[in-house]
Design a protein around this motif. Structure first.
Motif, PDB file in Angstrom:
ATOM      1  N   ILE A 124       1.092  -0.670  -0.202  1.00  0.00           N
ATOM      2  CA  ILE A 124      -0.266  -0.270  -0.031  1.00  0.00           C
ATOM      3  C   ILE A 124       0.670   1.368  -0.060  1.00  0.00           C
ATOM      4  O   ILE A 124       0.250   2.816  -0.995  1.00  0.00           O
ATOM      5  N   ALA A 125       2.029   1.219   0.951  1.00  0.00           N
ATOM      6  CA  ALA A 125       2.717   2.342   1.312  1.00  0.00           C
ATOM      7  C   ALA A 125       3.845   2.558  -0.003  1.00  0.00           C
ATOM      8  O   ALA A 125       3.665   4.054  -0.674  1.00  0.00           O
ATOM      9  N   THR A 126       4.519   1.389  -0.652  1.00  0.00           N
ATOM     10  CA  THR A 126       4.935   1.723  -2.378  1.00  0.00           C
ATOM     11  C   THR A 126       4.208   1.698  -3.243  1.00  0.00           C
ATOM     12  O   THR A 126       4.667   2.191  -4.703  1.00  0.00           O
ATOM     13  N   GLY A 127       3.051   1.722  -3.298  1.00  0.00           N
ATOM     14  CA  GLY A 127       2.060   0.895  -4.941  1.00  0.00           C
ATOM     15  C   GLY A 127       2.358   0.248  -5.672  1.00  0.00           C
ATOM     16  O   GLY A 127       2.477   0.323  -6.488  1.00  0.00           O
ATOM     17  N   GLY A 128       2.800  -1.181  -4.549  1.00  0.00           N
ATOM     18  CA  GLY A 128       3.354  -2.399  -5.336  1.00  0.00           C
ATOM     19  C   GLY A 128       4.396  -3.351  -4.537  1.00  0.00           C
ATOM     20  O   GLY A 128       4.953  -3.509  -3.467  1.00  0.00           O
ATOM     21  N   LEU A 129       5.239  -4.163  -5.438  1.00  0.00           N
ATOM     22  CA  LEU A 129       5.850  -5.280  -4.658  1.00  0.00           C
ATOM     23  C   LEU A 129       7.401  -4.674  -4.967  1.00  0.00           C
ATOM     24  O   LEU A 129       7.997  -5.343  -5.680  1.00  0.00           O
ATOM     25  N   THR A 130       7.555  -3.688  -4.288  1.00  0.00           N
ATOM     26  CA  THR A 130       8.674  -2.892  -3.992  1.00  0.00           C
ATOM     27  C   THR A 130      10.231  -3.792  -3.545  1.00  0.00           C
ATOM     28  O   THR A 130       9.577  -4.438  -2.712  1.00  0.00           O
ATOM     29  N   LYS A 131      11.199  -3.708  -3.398  1.00  0.00           N
ATOM     30  CA  LYS A 131      11.946  -4.081  -2.488  1.00  0.00           C
ATOM     31  C   LYS A 131      11.748  -3.736  -1.027  1.00  0.00           C
ATOM     32  O   LYS A 131      12.262  -4.204  -0.563  1.00  0.00           O
ATOM     33  N   LEU A 132      11.105  -2.591  -0.629  1.00  0.00           N
ATOM     34  CA  LEU A 132      11.309  -1.924   0.744  1.00  0.00           C
ATOM     35  C   LEU A 132      10.350  -2.945   1.053  1.00  0.00           C
ATOM     36  O   LEU A 132      10.319  -3.642   2.039  1.00  0.00           O
ATOM     37  N   ALA A 133       8.853  -3.511   0.038  1.00  0.00           N
ATOM     38  CA  ALA A 133       8.076  -4.087   0.893  1.00  0.00           C
ATOM     39  C   ALA A 133       8.048  -5.736   0.893  1.00  0.00           C
ATOM     40  O   ALA A 133       7.825  -6.166   2.118  1.00  0.00           O
ATOM     41  N   VAL A 134       9.084  -6.058  -0.018  1.00  0.00           N
ATOM     42  CA  VAL A 134       9.478  -6.927   0.147  1.00  0.00           C
ATOM     43  C   VAL A 134      10.770  -7.064   1.757  1.00  0.00           C
ATOM     44  O   VAL A 134      10.666  -8.544   2.078  1.00  0.00           O
ATOM     45  N   GLY A 135      10.835  -5.955   1.614  1.00  0.00           N
ATOM     46  CA  GLY A 135      12.333  -7.098   2.409  1.00  0.00           C
ATOM     47  C   GLY A 135      11.529  -6.626   4.249  1.00  0.00           C
ATOM     48  O   GLY A 135      12.062  -7.289   5.075  1.00  0.00           O
ATOM     49  N   LEU A 136      11.060  -5.487   4.613  1.00  0.00           N
ATOM     50  CA  LEU A 136       9.747  -5.740   4.789  1.00  0.00           C
ATOM     51  C   LEU A 136       9.741  -7.048   5.331  1.00  0.00           C
ATOM     52  O   LEU A 136       9.069  -7.833   6.675  1.00  0.00           O
ATOM     53  N   PHE A 137       8.831  -7.580   4.786  1.00  0.00           N
ATOM     54  CA  PHE A 137       7.964  -9.270   4.781  1.00  0.00           C
ATOM     55  C   PHE A 137       9.203 -10.126   4.996  1.00  0.00           C
ATOM     56  O   PHE A 137       8.841 -11.050   5.866  1.00  0.00           O
TER      57      PHE A 137
END
Length: 244
Positions: A124-137
């Motif tokens: 939601i925050a980054t607008g897609g499957l970004t490196k940040l989203a994956v890293g947080l996961f």
């Protein structure tokens, strides 16, 4: 590994943990994280670098440790408190299998209530499957593994696991690890952030304080030591439920 896992113990633990009255508490921090992310996404300029700070700070300082604390101390601690652990210890199931089976349940539940929400919030925050989203996961998954080892150990060592675990989260993780640089080397929260930041490749936006290699090695050591202590402590229980 399969020899250490007992499906029956795991199934009973899963049903008991999810059926307790406090089970609904698992979802509250996750819901707050997602709602906060949606609100910030709708109100703040897209160029402001808030996702890593908000999701890293709230997610890894509040969501992961508190959820893991509730779940990790529930899978075994409630049985120790109530005395029902003696029925399980009277069976031929090895203590290591009891610990490992309950630990796997704790990690699975925690991952469902923290890693998945972190991923959703990241998307939601980054607008897609970004490196940040994956890293947080992935960082949240790592935190689920490490924190639960610590809290399962604490639940075997003391009947006041929630109080001890909360003191650890607030004092050690919340204060000392953030303000005393050397304490970060013994901080599960910083191991989790180190993993997340290493995957995200976002400089040090997550304020990890440790690199990926150090985080993985130290996290593995702490997890292994905590589980070994938990097995040894449970093995010292007599059938009356007292340590001998």
């Amino acid at each position: 590994m399969s020899g250490l896992f007992n499906p029956t113990v795991a199934s009973i633990t899963l049903r008991a943990t999810l059926s307790r009255k406090r089970a609904f508490l698992f979802a509250i921090p996750a819901a707050i994280l997602i709602l906060l992310t949606v609100a910030l996404k709708a109100s703040r300029p897209p160029l402001r670098p808030w996702p890593s700070h908000v999701l890293g700070t709230f997610g890894f300082s509040v969501l992961i440790p508190l959820t893991a604390l509730i779940i990790g101390t529930s899978v075994l601690g409630a049985e120790v408190d109530e005395g029902s652990i003696v029925h399980l210890l009277a069976t031929p199931v090895p203590r290591s299998v009891v610990i490992w089976s309950k630990y796997v349940v704790a990690v699975t539940l925690t991952a469902a209530f923290v890693a998945v929400p972190e991923l959703l919030a990241g998307l939601i925050a980054t607008g897609g499957l970004t490196k940040l989203a994956v890293g947080l996961f992935i960082g949240a998954l790592a935190g689920s593994v490490m924190y639960n080892a610590v809290f399962v150990m604490v639940s075997v060592l003391t009947t006041r696991a929630i109080a001890v675990g909360l003191a650890y989260v607030l004092i050690w993780e919340g204060l000392l690890a953030n303000f005393v640089s050397g304490a970060k080397l013994l901080s599960v929260g910083h191991y989790s952030l180190g993993v997340a930041n290493g995957i995200a490749h976002d400089g040090n936006a997550l304020n990890a304080g440790l690199n990926l290699g150090t985080s993985v090695v130290m996290g593995a050591i702490v997890t292994a030591i905590a589980l070994v202590i938990a097995v040894r402590a449970l093995s010292s229980f007599s059938l009356k439920g007292d340590a001998v």
